[in-house]
Design a protein around this motif. Structure first.
Motif, PDB file in Angstrom:
ATOM      1  N   ARG A   1       8.431 -49.945  25.244  1.00 47.45           N
ATOM      2  CA  ARG A   1       8.637 -51.332  24.901  1.00 47.45           C
ATOM      3  C   ARG A   1       9.859 -51.451  24.001  1.00 47.45           C
ATOM      4  NH1 ARG A   1       7.154 -54.861  20.631  1.00 47.45           N
ATOM      5  NH2 ARG A   1       6.718 -56.980  21.306  1.00 47.45           N
ATOM      6  N   ASP A   2      10.327 -52.684  23.802  1.00 46.70           N
ATOM      7  CA  ASP A   2      11.444 -53.011  22.919  1.00 46.70           C
ATOM      8  C   ASP A   2      12.643 -52.104  23.166  1.00 46.70           C
ATOM      9  OD1 ASP A   2      12.728 -54.468  20.973  1.00 46.70           O
ATOM     10  OD2 ASP A   2      11.968 -53.258  19.311  1.00 46.70           O
ATOM     11  N   PRO A   3      13.115 -51.989  24.413  1.00 52.37           N
ATOM     12  CA  PRO A   3      14.227 -51.085  24.690  1.00 52.37           C
ATOM     13  C   PRO A   3      15.545 -51.594  24.116  1.00 52.37           C
ATOM     14  CG  PRO A   3      13.739 -52.408  26.625  1.00 52.37           C
ATOM     15  CD  PRO A   3      12.654 -52.712  25.624  1.00 52.37           C
ATOM     16  N   GLN A   4      16.364 -50.668  23.676  1.00 54.85           N
ATOM     17  CA  GLN A   4      17.738 -50.935  23.284  1.00 54.85           C
ATOM     18  C   GLN A   4      18.615 -50.144  24.252  1.00 54.85           C
ATOM     19  OE1 GLN A   4      18.262 -53.240  20.806  1.00 54.85           O
ATOM     20  NE2 GLN A   4      16.027 -53.358  20.854  1.00 54.85           N
ATOM     21  N   ILE A   5      19.459 -50.845  24.997  1.00 56.18           N
ATOM     22  CA  ILE A   5      20.182 -50.234  26.118  1.00 56.18           C
ATOM     23  C   ILE A   5      21.670 -50.179  25.793  1.00 56.18           C
ATOM     24  CG2 ILE A   5      20.679 -50.411  28.582  1.00 56.18           C
ATOM     25  CD1 ILE A   5      18.036 -52.050  28.789  1.00 56.18           C
TER      26      ILE A   5
END
Length: 948
Positions: A269-273
């Protein structure tokens, strides 16, 4: 209806070009689409599922820990709730508090908890809470440090800013209970925070990830963690470390002057790409897709390093949610003039009779974008293909004005469709709309959209109708995980799970409690299963439940994206916008819900909306939703219908199959629930016995149907117990897909084929001469039960009920024969006393699979005696091995809620005689041979092929 040479205006962001429409209707037999027209135009979509580098980051920890268990509590006064300065501790009757025990007596309210912390030197002092039921505000020495919403989430409070090194440090916690029990969970710990350590900036392209694991996505890495007693049982007692995924791709030299999109179908969850070290996007929700325009970064011939940071520690729900890139990943290349993502909306409307319409109007909306530097004149070409693949209608839309640089446009048309084949449960006919975008006769983009023609109607007195036919909704709720693999299900297992439910007689699936992946919706479209699609949150919050009265609905992007992504699926008959929210019966909840309805009406006016409500029927959300969603409270439906006779009703959760396969007595000490239990467990007072819940739904036309909680067991939420349970007991089938006895109740009363089933099994060593209650499910009117050929009597089996005998146990064969209304034998079942475990038997109904690196087969293992009779008490540990390069063992399972063997293990003890191994494609074509062996058992082998 004729549209030949008609014209109309369409508004875009920067202009309103005149669109010229040309319609061609194919003859009754249809016309084949030329081969060239079936190519994908200028759009190229590449799977990025294979070959990711993966690394889990060690969880941040507390050092120098001390358990904080000496607490007192007192009820909070109204004037103290908003202002701690008004709290005079000396005037309160403080009482000892036992962590984990309810102090609210199942009533809503506020209470103070207090304790004094021991001395702790140094920086990073932190107080860890395993959980608070429901919400908490934490103060240290009178200073407010933190607030937390959500009854099943661990959280940490940093203490340094208020710590007094010279005096006692006093903690106050204001706990708000919204209903049920309220308390601070056992497991409060004081310690010094130690952050997780990494060896550099993992987002940067030059970082060396060569020593990391290589994985394919979909991938759930939380399921690989060790089960741990002190970790939240609601989420399966599994650690939730953060992690990184990295992958490098090269843009082909020939792909110049094009746009590039990076898409993830779901990351929990809450990915930073990051791409080449630059953050390009993310999303807080773990249940919706992430779309990133890479056009400014993607240069032909150059490398792109994609790095994704994932943090599943902040939960959205109160069940096992997994962690990682657990849905598909894609790279899409399109012309600068293109159809936007999810840019084709198809809204067919039948004309004439619901059951046999003369025609249909296919309304389409196509969203276009020109990201190029110059204006473009374009043509939109739409072709409708029948379920058999023949073209049955086509239309050309020519713009008389160009679309400007950077501009967007919407092309809306109506396509008449003669004599449509309807989508139904029996014949789920699916059409395809081929939408092509042309410039000067050259196709530059093409999108294929599947749709179905059907009519959905709710009658407040007669229930649900599909194509004019009365249908009782016989549904199941399901979360998205499975034994051995967690939430990272391959596409073929989505279909397999749907078929399992259909075999029981289910005709509907509730997506609980979140938007699903596309492939599950595709399976329901294809197989003819109704869908209640569900949004995750009430309002724009991201906590598991919406408690705060000041919650807003200003940013409903998640809801919008779900509707736009899913609205073309004919299986979806309604939208569920939230589930069992604390604000459901309040004016605040109603106002939030009204704002959400407005978004749904704008994006999809064709479907009704509901909310799954477990309280306050007739208040709050009830007053604004289209369909009254009923969770339990089965004794209340009649009064509600009398008070609100014009509102349709649907049991969004009717009952729960609380039991463990093969278990026939409640065992709280070991954490098992017996099949066909009388639900005497106090905690389960909300559950209704299966037949008590279903019978009134079946017999009252105004009740549109029901969804049972749940079809499959799932990890987490181990009610009514806790540790050592790590999964639920709720499913009609266990986590492996093995039926519990209640499965046959539904099969008998939801299906049409004759059914008779005996419960329990007939292997009870040590109980000779003692009576055993024997239950028989059947959909035939009478059943005869016999033991070793001697009849024990013929009894009536009421519709939606059961027949029951008390039988003195003796080894042998117990036989049930069901007779129809004419007295003819319709069905037979028998259960035989088994001997000692002798050998293993393997079977699977997934033998032909794709060599795509993702398809999986469920290999079922059963232990039988020397005569081939199933041994229901067998618990031998089984070891699975595989030979051949085309497959690998992805995981194992057995349906035991107490089994702490890692899911990824190739060993698994049989639970009441059964276990499964999950075999995954490696991407290589060929056959593999799976062997199962166990101590003192003859081994077994079977072969499956990854052939296409």
């Amino acid at each position: 209806m004729k549209f030949m040479h008609s014209s109309w205006r369409c508004r875009s962001a920067q202009q309103s070009p005149l669109l010229l429409l040309t319609v061609t209707i194919a003859g009754a037999m249809g016309m084949a689409i030329p081969t060239a027209a079936q190519q994908n135009g200028g759009r190229q979509r590449l799977s990025l599922d294979a070959g990711w580098r993966f690394r889990a980051i060690p969880v941040a920890a507390l050092d120098q820990t001390t358990s904080i268990s000496d607490w007192t509590w007192t009820p909070a006064s109204d004037n103290e709730i908003g202002d701690v300065s008004k709290l005079d501790e000396s005037k309160h009757p403080w009482q000892p508090a036992t962590l984990g025990q309810d102090v609210f007596h199942n009533q809503p309210g506020y209470a103070w908890f207090r304790t004094t912390l021991p001395a702790l030197t140094g920086k990073g002092r932190t107080l860890h809470f395993r959980g608070v039921d429901d919400n908490a505000v934490v103060f240290l020495n009178g200073k407010r440090l933190a607030s937390h919403e959500g009854w099943d989430e661990p959280f940490d409070v940093s203490l340094d800013s208020a710590w007094d090194s010279a005096s006692p440090n006093n903690v106050l916690v204001l706990v708000r209970n919204t209903g049920g029990g309220g308390y601070i969970w056992d497991g409060v710990t004081l310690g010094k925070y130690r952050a997780a350590q990494t060896d550099g900036d993992l987002s940067q392209p030059r970082y060396d990830d060569s020593h990391w694991r290589t994985v394919n996505v979909p991938h759930d890495y939380v399921i690989e963690q060790p089960f741990t007693e002190k970790i939240d049982p609601q989420h399966a007692s599994l650690p939730t470390p953060s992690a990184w995924y990295r992958k490098t791709i090269v843009i082909p030299n020939k792909d110049r002057n094009r746009d590039y999109w990076l898409d993830f179908d779901g990351i929990y969850r809450d990915p930073q790409i990051y791409v080449n070290g630059k953050r390009v996007g993310g999303r807080r929700s773990g249940y919706l897709p992430i779309h990133i325009d890479l056009s400014s970064l993607a240069k032909p011939g150059e490398r792109l390093t994609i790095a994704v940071h994932v943090d599943p520690s902040k939960f959205e729900g109160w069940w096992y949610e997994g962690g990682g890139i657990y849905r598909h990943a894609w790279l899409t290349s399109v012309d600068r003039l293109h159809i936007e993502p999810d840019g084709v909306w198809v809204a067919p409307k039948a004309v004439g009779s619901e059951a046999n319409p003369d025609s249909a109007t296919v309304e389409t909306s196509v969203a276009l974008k020109n990201s190029g530097a110059g204006s473009q004149v374009y043509t939109v070409v739409e072709r409708v293909l029948s379920p058999g693949g023949k073209m049955v209608a086509s239309l050309r839309t020519n713009s008389s004005e160009p679309i400007g640089a950077g501009a967007r446009a919407i092309s809306k048309v109506r396509i008449p469709l003669p004599h449509p084949l309807l989508w139904s449960l029996e014949t789920p006919n699916l059409y395809k709309l081929e939408t092509s975008l042309e410039i000067a006769g050259h196709q530059v983009d093409r999108v294929v959209t599947t749709f179905g023609v059907r009519t959905v109607r709710f009658d407040p007195n007669k229930g649900f109708f599909l194509n004019g036919k009365s249908i009782k909704i016989k549904g199941v709720c399901n979360h998205q995980d499975f034994a051995g693999i967690g939430v990272a299900l391959p596409d073929n297992l989505q279909s397999w799970r749907v078929k399992k439910m259909q075999a029981m007689g289910a005709n509907a699936w509730r997506m609980s409690h979140n938007p699903p992946n596309n492939e599950l919706l595709d399976a329901c479209d294809r197989l003819g299963v109704l869908v209640l699609d569900e949004n995750r949150h009430l309002g724009d919050t991201y906590v598991p439940h919406t408690y705060a009265e000041n919650t807003t609905a200003d940013d409903l992007t998640d809801l919008d994206d779900m509707i736009v992504r899913d609205r073309n699926h004919p299986s979806i008959f309604a939208w569920s916008l939230c589930n069992e929210e604390p604000l459901q019966g309040t004016d605040t909840g109603a106002e939030l819900f009204k704002k959400m309805i407005a978004h749904v009406r704008r994006l999809d006016p064709s479907r009704l909306v509901t909310c799954a409500m477990n309280a306050s029927w007739g208040k709050g959300v009830s007053l604004v939703e289209d369909i009254q969603g009923c969770n339990y409270l089965n004794e209340s439906f009649e009064n509600f219908h009398k008070a609100f006779p014009n509102q349709p009703m649907l049991f969004t959760e009717s009952s729960s199959a609380v039991s463990d396969r093969g278990v026939y007595e409640n065992d709280s000490a070991r954490g098992y629930v017996g099949n066909y239990t009388d639900f005497s467990l106090e905690w389960l007072n909300w559950v209704r016995r299966t037949e008590d819940a279903w019978k009134p739904i079946a017999e009252n036309d105004y009740l549109s149907g029901a969804f049972v909680w749940t079809g499959f067991d799932y990890k987490g939420e181990p009610s009514p117990y806790g540790w050592p349970n790590i999964s639920s007991h709720f499913g009609i089938l266990d986590m492996c897909g093995f039926p519990k006895d209640v499965y046959y109740y539904y099969k008998a009363n939801w299906g049409d084929a004759p059914v008779v089933h005996i419960t329990p099994h007939w292997t009870w060593p040590g109980r000779e001469g003692k009576p055993i209650s024997v239950i028989v499910f059947s959909n035939e009117p009478t059943v005869d039960l016999s033991l070793n050929g001697v009849s024990l009597g013929r009894k009536a089996c009421p519709r939606n009920g059961h027949a029951e005998w008390s039988v003195v146990y003796g080894p042998g064969t117990l036989t049930a024969k069901a007779y129809d209304a004419r007295g003819q034998l319709a069905a037979t079942d028998e259960t035989v006393t088994a001997g000692k475990p002798y050998k293993i038997v393997l079977r699977t109904d997934l033998t032909k699979l794709s060599a795509n690196g993702e398809d999986e087969s469920v290999i079922e293992a059963a232990i039988v005696d020397e005569n081939g009779k199933f041994v229901p008490l067998a618990s031998t540990k089984l070891e699975f091995t595989i030979s051949g390069d085309a497959g690998l063992i992805a995981g194992t399972g057995n349906g035991d809620p107490n089994d702490h063997t890692p899911d990824a293990s190739n060993e698994r003890s049989a639970f009441h005689g059964r276990a499964v191994a999950i075999i995954r494609s490696t991407g290589t074509r060929g056959e593999v041979r799976i062997t199962a062996q166990g101590a003192d058992l003859q081994p077994a082998s079977t072969t499956i092929g990854f052939d296409y």
